[in-house]
Design an enzyme around this catalytic site. Sequence first.
Site, PDB file in Angstrom:
ATOM      1  N   ASP A  50      36.590  35.980  36.326  1.00  0.00           N
ATOM      2  CA  ASP A  50      35.168  35.894  36.719  1.00  0.00           C
ATOM      3  C   ASP A  50      34.297  36.479  35.612  1.00  0.00           C
ATOM      4  O   ASP A  50      33.202  35.991  35.332  1.00  0.00           O
ATOM      5  CB  ASP A  50      34.900  36.673  38.019  1.00  0.00           C
ATOM      6  CG  ASP A  50      34.971  35.782  39.260  1.00  0.00           C
ATOM      7  OD1 ASP A  50      35.856  34.901  39.294  1.00  0.00           O
ATOM      8  OD2 ASP A  50      34.149  35.971  40.177  1.00  0.00           O
ATOM      9  N   LYS A  52      48.201  47.884  32.986  1.00  0.00           N
ATOM     10  CA  LYS A  52      47.753  49.269  33.187  1.00  0.00           C
ATOM     11  C   LYS A  52      49.001  50.149  33.051  1.00  0.00           C
ATOM     12  O   LYS A  52      49.349  50.914  33.952  1.00  0.00           O
ATOM     13  CB  LYS A  52      47.079  49.372  34.572  1.00  0.00           C
ATOM     14  CG  LYS A  52      46.359  50.676  34.829  1.00  0.00           C
ATOM     15  CD  LYS A  52      45.038  50.821  34.113  1.00  0.00           C
ATOM     16  CE  LYS A  52      44.505  52.227  34.295  1.00  0.00           C
ATOM     17  NZ  LYS A  52      43.298  52.528  33.507  1.00  0.00           N
ATOM     18  N   ASP A  89      42.406  37.768  38.236  1.00  0.00           N
ATOM     19  CA  ASP A  89      41.316  37.328  39.114  1.00  0.00           C
ATOM     20  C   ASP A  89      39.992  37.924  38.633  1.00  0.00           C
ATOM     21  O   ASP A  89      38.998  37.225  38.459  1.00  0.00           O
ATOM     22  CB  ASP A  89      41.614  37.780  40.551  1.00  0.00           C
ATOM     23  CG  ASP A  89      40.516  37.351  41.521  1.00  0.00           C
ATOM     24  OD1 ASP A  89      40.066  36.193  41.427  1.00  0.00           O
ATOM     25  OD2 ASP A  89      40.106  38.182  42.347  1.00  0.00           O
ATOM     26  N   TYR A 117      48.925  40.875  45.490  1.00  0.00           N
ATOM     27  CA  TYR A 117      48.504  39.883  46.489  1.00  0.00           C
ATOM     28  C   TYR A 117      49.615  39.587  47.498  1.00  0.00           C
ATOM     29  O   TYR A 117      49.348  39.200  48.625  1.00  0.00           O
ATOM     30  CB  TYR A 117      48.128  38.562  45.810  1.00  0.00           C
ATOM     31  CG  TYR A 117      46.722  38.480  45.301  1.00  0.00           C
ATOM     32  CD1 TYR A 117      46.199  39.434  44.445  1.00  0.00           C
ATOM     33  CD2 TYR A 117      45.911  37.409  45.664  1.00  0.00           C
ATOM     34  CE1 TYR A 117      44.908  39.328  43.962  1.00  0.00           C
ATOM     35  CE2 TYR A 117      44.612  37.294  45.184  1.00  0.00           C
ATOM     36  CZ  TYR A 117      44.125  38.258  44.330  1.00  0.00           C
ATOM     37  OH  TYR A 117      42.849  38.140  43.850  1.00  0.00           O
TER      38      TYR A 117
HETATM   39  C1  IPM Z   1      40.309  32.882  43.159  1.00  0.00           C
HETATM   40  C2  IPM Z   1      39.891  33.525  44.450  1.00  0.00           C
HETATM   41  C3  IPM Z   1      41.120  33.784  45.326  1.00  0.00           C
HETATM   42  C4  IPM Z   1      41.994  34.785  44.593  1.00  0.00           C
HETATM   43  C5  IPM Z   1      40.844  34.265  46.763  1.00  0.00           C
HETATM   44  C6  IPM Z   1      39.827  33.431  47.472  1.00  0.00           C
HETATM   45  C7  IPM Z   1      42.106  34.313  47.554  1.00  0.00           C
HETATM   46  O1  IPM Z   1      39.156  34.668  44.236  1.00  0.00           O
HETATM   47  O2  IPM Z   1      40.949  31.814  43.197  1.00  0.00           O
HETATM   48  O3  IPM Z   1      39.953  33.399  42.102  1.00  0.00           O
HETATM   49  O4  IPM Z   1      41.746  35.996  44.669  1.00  0.00           O
HETATM   50  O5  IPM Z   1      42.934  34.347  43.948  1.00  0.00           O
HETATM   51 MN    MN Z   2      38.574  34.948  42.125  1.00  0.00          MN
END
Ligand code: IPM
Ligand code: MN
Length: 362
Positions: free
Chosen positions: A252, A192, A248, A141
Amino acid sequence: MTVKIAILSGDGIGPEIVAEAIKVIGCLRKHYGFQVELEEAQIGGAAVDTSGEPLPEATLRLARQADAILLGAVGGPKWETLERRRRPEQGLLAIRSALGLFGNLRPAILYAELAGASTLRPEIVADLDILIVRELTGGIYFGEPRGVRTSGTGEREAYNTLLYRESEIVRIARLAFEIAGKRDARLCSVDKANVLESSGLWREVVTQLSGEYPQVELSHLYVDNAAMQLVRAPKQFDVIVTGNLFGDILSDCAAMLTGSIGMLPSAALDERGKGMYEPVHGSAPDIAGRDVANPLATILSLAMMLRYSLNQAVLAERVESAVRCVLAEGYRTADIHTAGTRRVGTREMGEAVTAALRAVAS
Ligand code: IPM
Ligand code: MN
Ligand code: NAD
């Protein structure tokens, strides 16, 4: 002592869900003697629209002064075509980086009432309680160089750098070992290392540090296998520690185990425990402005704030039990609607939590 919370609502459903968390704060103030002052500032697309910048100077100043920060979400189609440095997401990345919020805690807890709402069979997810510790201010990032250029052959190419310094790995791994030590003492590091140098160093450093934490059982998984294991048998995990991008994606994925991404809170902590608290989900432009978003991830993020930054563990538990109580009473937003339950909108859900909290106070 009065604590100061910076409120950064952001875009899309951000203002709607944060409004419900503010109602909960109001209830804590009125019925629990919680002395708190709120101050709002803009971030993301909302800030771009008024000042041209996704993280205005005044917002960063407020964030630095405040004892803790509550953030909704940023982003949306309106700003997707802007040059990258002006996009809402850059505001979020910039505030994380400027405040040194390297330690991102993303718990995935299945509330018993939602066992039927998960896309996995109830026995696979029953009593799930895992924690993803995601490194938040490094990795691909933030790595330099990055950019888009024209190659020697005249073709466009784009590149990013995945870089981890040893100190960054030690810092996040130490946080994960400390937390695992207070839980079930099982830590799984995800990388990885079969392909990437940065992961090779990650694995080496985490392994070395484990010598200081003999009571914590350390294991390693490659990220592709970890993603599979998370949906195959999620309860094998206690704490997962991983880098920025893998964390990240995996968080999810873990969200869905709990019934909905609308349930997942998070904390982003600096080295002294100051933090920014936000739901794991985004600004959900597809449902914004319709009073249907689930505000519970944001309300649960407030509970994390009370616990980790404001030294109010008792209030945190009260908020969490109020959430449990409304779920037990059958309140469900559209994302977790299951048969035989009571479908409510964002506001009604927030009000139900507030009412449950008030009921326990008196
Ligand atoms: C999160 C989001 C952010 C990330 C984006 C919006 C920059 O997906 O907080 O999970 O990737 O960290
Ligand atoms: Mn995210
Ligand atoms: P998203 O998390 O916003 O939405 C994914 C799906 O989940 C959508 O169908 C949405 O309706 C649903 N959803 C999310 N939160 C919900 C809630 N509280 N209640 C009910 N349903 C919910 O992810 P996306 O669609 O990939 O991204 C949309 C925008 O949000 C993008 O601009 C992205 O960059 C941004 N984003 C911001 C953050 C953040 O601010 N922390 C996090 C992720 C994405």
